[in-house]
Design a protein around this motif. Structure first.
Motif, PDB file in Angstrom:
ATOM      1  N   PHE A  90      27.731  56.594 -38.186  1.00 33.14           N
ATOM      2  CA  PHE A  90      29.041  56.801 -38.422  1.00 33.14           C
ATOM      3  C   PHE A  90      28.847  58.385 -38.152  1.00 33.14           C
ATOM      4  N   VAL A  91      28.088  58.924 -39.666  1.00 32.94           N
ATOM      5  CA  VAL A  91      28.569  60.784 -40.072  1.00 32.94           C
ATOM      6  C   VAL A  91      27.950  61.302 -39.335  1.00 32.94           C
ATOM      7  N   TRP A  92      26.386  60.791 -38.700  1.00 32.11           N
ATOM      8  CA  TRP A  92      25.624  60.986 -37.702  1.00 32.11           C
ATOM      9  C   TRP A  92      26.381  60.997 -36.178  1.00 32.11           C
ATOM     10  N   SER A  93      27.623  60.553 -35.667  1.00 34.17           N
ATOM     11  CA  SER A  93      28.180  60.295 -34.385  1.00 34.17           C
ATOM     12  C   SER A  93      28.997  60.896 -34.414  1.00 34.17           C
ATOM     13  N   ALA A  94      29.939  61.025 -35.559  1.00 34.05           N
ATOM     14  CA  ALA A  94      31.263  62.213 -35.722  1.00 34.05           C
ATOM     15  C   ALA A  94      30.378  63.488 -35.945  1.00 34.05           C
ATOM     16  N   TYR A  95      29.503  63.830 -35.760  1.00 37.04           N
ATOM     17  CA  TYR A  95      28.990  65.162 -36.569  1.00 37.04           C
ATOM     18  C   TYR A  95      28.460  65.828 -34.694  1.00 37.04           C
ATOM     19  N   ARG A  96      27.668  64.784 -34.873  1.00 34.75           N
ATOM     20  CA  ARG A  96      27.838  65.151 -33.209  1.00 34.75           C
ATOM     21  C   ARG A  96      29.113  65.006 -32.303  1.00 34.75           C
ATOM     22  N   GLN A  97      29.028  64.829 -31.916  1.00 37.40           N
ATOM     23  CA  GLN A  97      30.544  64.296 -31.444  1.00 37.40           C
ATOM     24  C   GLN A  97      31.249  66.526 -31.292  1.00 37.40           C
ATOM     25  N   MET A  98      31.704  66.743 -32.650  1.00 37.21           N
ATOM     26  CA  MET A  98      31.896  67.991 -32.969  1.00 37.21           C
ATOM     27  C   MET A  98      31.242  68.888 -32.463  1.00 37.21           C
ATOM     28  N   ARG A  99      29.716  68.768 -32.695  1.00 32.38           N
ATOM     29  CA  ARG A  99      28.784  69.644 -31.909  1.00 32.38           C
ATOM     30  C   ARG A  99      29.568  70.109 -30.586  1.00 32.38           C
ATOM     31  N   LEU A 100      29.164  68.541 -30.070  1.00 33.25           N
ATOM     32  CA  LEU A 100      29.310  68.554 -28.519  1.00 33.25           C
ATOM     33  C   LEU A 100      31.422  69.744 -28.196  1.00 33.25           C
ATOM     34  N   GLU A 127      21.364  72.351 -44.861  1.00 29.14           N
ATOM     35  CA  GLU A 127      20.392  72.038 -44.148  1.00 29.14           C
ATOM     36  C   GLU A 127      18.729  72.696 -43.626  1.00 29.14           C
ATOM     37  N   PRO A 128      18.344  71.743 -43.171  1.00 31.80           N
ATOM     38  CA  PRO A 128      17.207  72.451 -42.864  1.00 31.80           C
ATOM     39  C   PRO A 128      17.656  73.436 -41.332  1.00 31.80           C
ATOM     40  N   LYS A 129      16.584  74.420 -41.444  1.00 31.84           N
ATOM     41  CA  LYS A 129      16.581  75.496 -40.214  1.00 31.84           C
ATOM     42  C   LYS A 129      16.462  75.088 -38.891  1.00 31.84           C
ATOM     43  N   HIS A 130      17.892  74.598 -38.371  1.00 34.69           N
ATOM     44  CA  HIS A 130      18.109  74.586 -36.665  1.00 34.69           C
ATOM     45  C   HIS A 130      17.206  75.350 -35.433  1.00 34.69           C
ATOM     46  N   CYS A 135      21.944  62.229 -49.013  1.00 31.26           N
ATOM     47  CA  CYS A 135      22.750  63.385 -48.685  1.00 31.26           C
ATOM     48  C   CYS A 135      20.748  63.652 -48.245  1.00 31.26           C
ATOM     49  N   ASP A 136      20.223  62.979 -48.220  1.00 29.67           N
ATOM     50  CA  ASP A 136      18.458  63.554 -48.237  1.00 29.67           C
ATOM     51  C   ASP A 136      19.012  62.784 -46.971  1.00 29.67           C
ATOM     52  N   ILE A 137      19.604  61.733 -46.221  1.00 24.92           N
ATOM     53  CA  ILE A 137      19.411  61.294 -45.835  1.00 24.92           C
ATOM     54  C   ILE A 137      20.517  62.304 -44.130  1.00 24.92           C
ATOM     55  N   PHE A 138      21.665  62.700 -44.826  1.00 26.34           N
ATOM     56  CA  PHE A 138      22.051  63.777 -43.919  1.00 26.34           C
ATOM     57  C   PHE A 138      21.931  65.017 -43.700  1.00 26.34           C
ATOM     58  N   ASN A 139      20.863  65.265 -44.049  1.00 19.59           N
ATOM     59  CA  ASN A 139      20.149  66.438 -43.830  1.00 19.59           C
ATOM     60  C   ASN A 139      19.000  66.319 -42.763  1.00 19.59           C
ATOM     61  N   LYS A 140      18.476  65.002 -42.635  1.00 19.43           N
ATOM     62  CA  LYS A 140      17.571  64.583 -42.043  1.00 19.43           C
ATOM     63  C   LYS A 140      18.538  64.982 -40.565  1.00 19.43           C
ATOM     64  N   PHE A 141      20.161  64.560 -40.393  1.00 18.61           N
ATOM     65  CA  PHE A 141      20.330  64.485 -39.013  1.00 18.61           C
ATOM     66  C   PHE A 141      21.147  66.637 -39.036  1.00 18.61           C
ATOM     67  N   GLY A 142      20.385  67.121 -39.386  1.00 18.22           N
ATOM     68  CA  GLY A 142      20.458  68.947 -39.621  1.00 18.22           C
ATOM     69  C   GLY A 142      22.155  69.151 -40.003  1.00 18.22           C
ATOM     70  N   ASN A 153      18.291  75.542 -32.621  1.00 16.61           N
ATOM     71  CA  ASN A 153      19.254  76.772 -31.574  1.00 16.61           C
ATOM     72  C   ASN A 153      20.343  76.920 -33.218  1.00 16.61           C
ATOM     73  N   SER A 154      20.124  78.076 -32.656  1.00 13.99           N
ATOM     74  CA  SER A 154      20.615  79.278 -33.938  1.00 13.99           C
ATOM     75  C   SER A 154      22.521  78.858 -33.618  1.00 13.99           C
ATOM     76  N   SER A 155      22.932  78.823 -32.446  1.00 16.76           N
ATOM     77  CA  SER A 155      24.344  78.762 -32.405  1.00 16.76           C
ATOM     78  C   SER A 155      24.899  77.673 -32.491  1.00 16.76           C
ATOM     79  N   ARG A 156      24.538  76.830 -32.587  1.00 12.42           N
ATOM     80  CA  ARG A 156      24.378  75.395 -33.650  1.00 12.42           C
ATOM     81  C   ARG A 156      26.018  75.735 -34.039  1.00 12.42           C
ATOM     82  N   PRO A 157      26.682  74.899 -34.236  1.00 10.77           N
ATOM     83  CA  PRO A 157      27.424  75.685 -35.801  1.00 10.77           C
ATOM     84  C   PRO A 157      27.194  74.290 -36.976  1.00 10.77           C
TER      85      PRO A 157
END
Length: 401
Positions: free
Chosen positions: A388-398, A149-152, A179-186, A154-158
């Motif tokens: 779906f993947v973007w939304s699910a991972y966002r919910q986990m982060r939140l 994943e690209p460097k975020h 996989c490239d798309i998921f990288n863009k999602f972090g 926010n260093s506290s992001r899971p």
């Protein structure tokens, strides 16, 4: 009238795509008890029997009993010792085509020339020895293209990662765009080569036949190896500091991913691109496995038999175990005119998951199995999976806060 025209057109197109490859082989029926002898005493007993000393009906009953044992002791069957030789390798990616169509061979030649001229970017691949061994050394070295994943900011992001498993007979570039798309999602991604696929494919094969064939024991062992390979990849990701995990599987990759998630609660996001309940039903009814069915059918083996001899690697056998993980988010995508994973089997999977109150999202494609990879349907499919993947991972982060 318009709907009927569209349906007829779609079925013709789907059939054309499933019959265009000329290198499918009808292989002889082999029971392959020896592939399961390390786990099952009954399989070991039958592996020692001389060829021709039993009938197909007797062997069918014995293999069904072996599968009953697999289901009863599934945690042992899909258990493993964590690999100790994880390493990252850097090399030029190769296509590893599975068909002999001129356009595919030309594409393979182009990629090779680009690599030789240094014009193709090198890629990183996770390699390690699979905890489940086969009879093919090249197959036992797991291969997963690595998309960190690209460097975020926010260093506290899971730190989040997903394992991607393409379809049966996929070449080595299939699903890389996801996989490239998921990288863009972090999100980091490991694009996992299934057993007997691309660089893991034995030299005598043009296609990834050994993953699904009329050698029953080998087919079951391949699924076992795939499940353990997924879980081992998560071990490596954890060692790299990743905290939240998911899987995305298409077709056969969907089956493997479902089984892996059922035995690994670390997998909290699941995207299944085409799904079914029973492995054997897909083998028997699917257009892409008609050459496998021919071998079974010529030996007097029925659809019910095939379902029973592959029960141990069927999502239905682990449905309750999968559903027990209540925090998991799950997506199933199915296609209306799917002639490989028949629609009725996908609907059965959806019904069973909903009955078990799984957190399930369902999406429908107006096409078939193979046409999912064609324009414009591949973009709709990609949208469903990506959203779906973007939304699910966002919910986990939140939720982690």
């Amino acid at each position: 009238m318009l709907f009927k025209w569209y349906a007829d057109w779609m079925i013709r197109w789907e059939t054309a795509l499933t019959t265009r490859d000329t290198n499918r082989i009808v292989r002889p029926l082999e029971w392959g008890f020896d592939w399961l002898a390390d786990f099952s005493p009954l399989a070991a007993e039958w592996a020692a029997k001389p060829d021709g000393s039993y009938t197909a009906a007797e062997a069918t009953r014995a293999m069904a009993a072996v599968n009953d044992d697999i289901v009863a002791r599934a945690s042992d069957f899909y258990g493993y010792a964590e690999p100790t030789d994880f390493r990252l390798e850097e090399r030029f990616p190769e296509l590893y085509p599975t068909n002999v169509r001129p356009e595919t061979l030309e594409q393979d030649r182009w990629f090779r020339e680009q690599a030789e001229q240094g014009k193709l970017p090198r890629a990183q691949f996770l390699r390690f020895t699979s905890p489940v061994r086969s009879k093919y050394p090249e197959n036992d070295i797991v291969n997963a293209r690595w998309y960190p994943e690209p460097k975020h900011a926010n260093s506290s992001r899971p730190r989040q990662a997903i394992i991607v498993m393409p379809q049966w007979n996929a070449d080595a570039f299939s699903h890389n765009a996801l996989c490239d798309i998921f990288n863009k999602f972090g999100i980091a991604a490991l694009r996992l080569s299934k057993p007997y696929h691309d660089i893991r494919r034995p030299a005598e094969l043009e296609r990834s036949d050994y993953a699904v064939s009329s050698n029953v024991g080998r087919t079951i062992a391949a699924a076992r190896q795939a499940v353990v390979d997924v879980r081992s990849c998560i071990d490596w990701l954890e060692s790299q500091g990743y905290e939240q995990f998911g899987v995305l599987g298409t077709s056969l990759g969907s089956c493997y991913s479902f089984l892996a998630a059922a035995f690994d609660p670390r997998i909290q996001v699941c995207a299944f691109n085409h799904a079914s309940t029973w492995f054997g039903d897909v083998v028997w009814t699917g257009q892409s496995t008609r050459h496998v069915r021919e071998s079974f059918e010529s030996n007097g083996i029925t659809q019910d038999d095939v379902r029973s001899i592959f029960a141990g690697i069927s999502p239905m056998a682990v449905m309750d175990r999968f559903a027990a993980e209540r925090t998991r988010r799950t997506l199933i995508i199915h296609a209306i005119w799917d002639l490989t994973f028949l629609r009725q089997f996908s609907l059965d999977a959806i019904r069973n998951l909903r009955e078990r109150r799984v957190n399930l999202t369902s999406r429908v494609l107006p096409c078939g199995h193979y046409t999912t990879g064609e324009t414009p349907y591949k973009y709709l499919d990609g949208w469903y999976m990506g959203q779906f993947v973007w939304s699910a991972y966002r919910q986990m982060r939140l939720q982690q806060g």
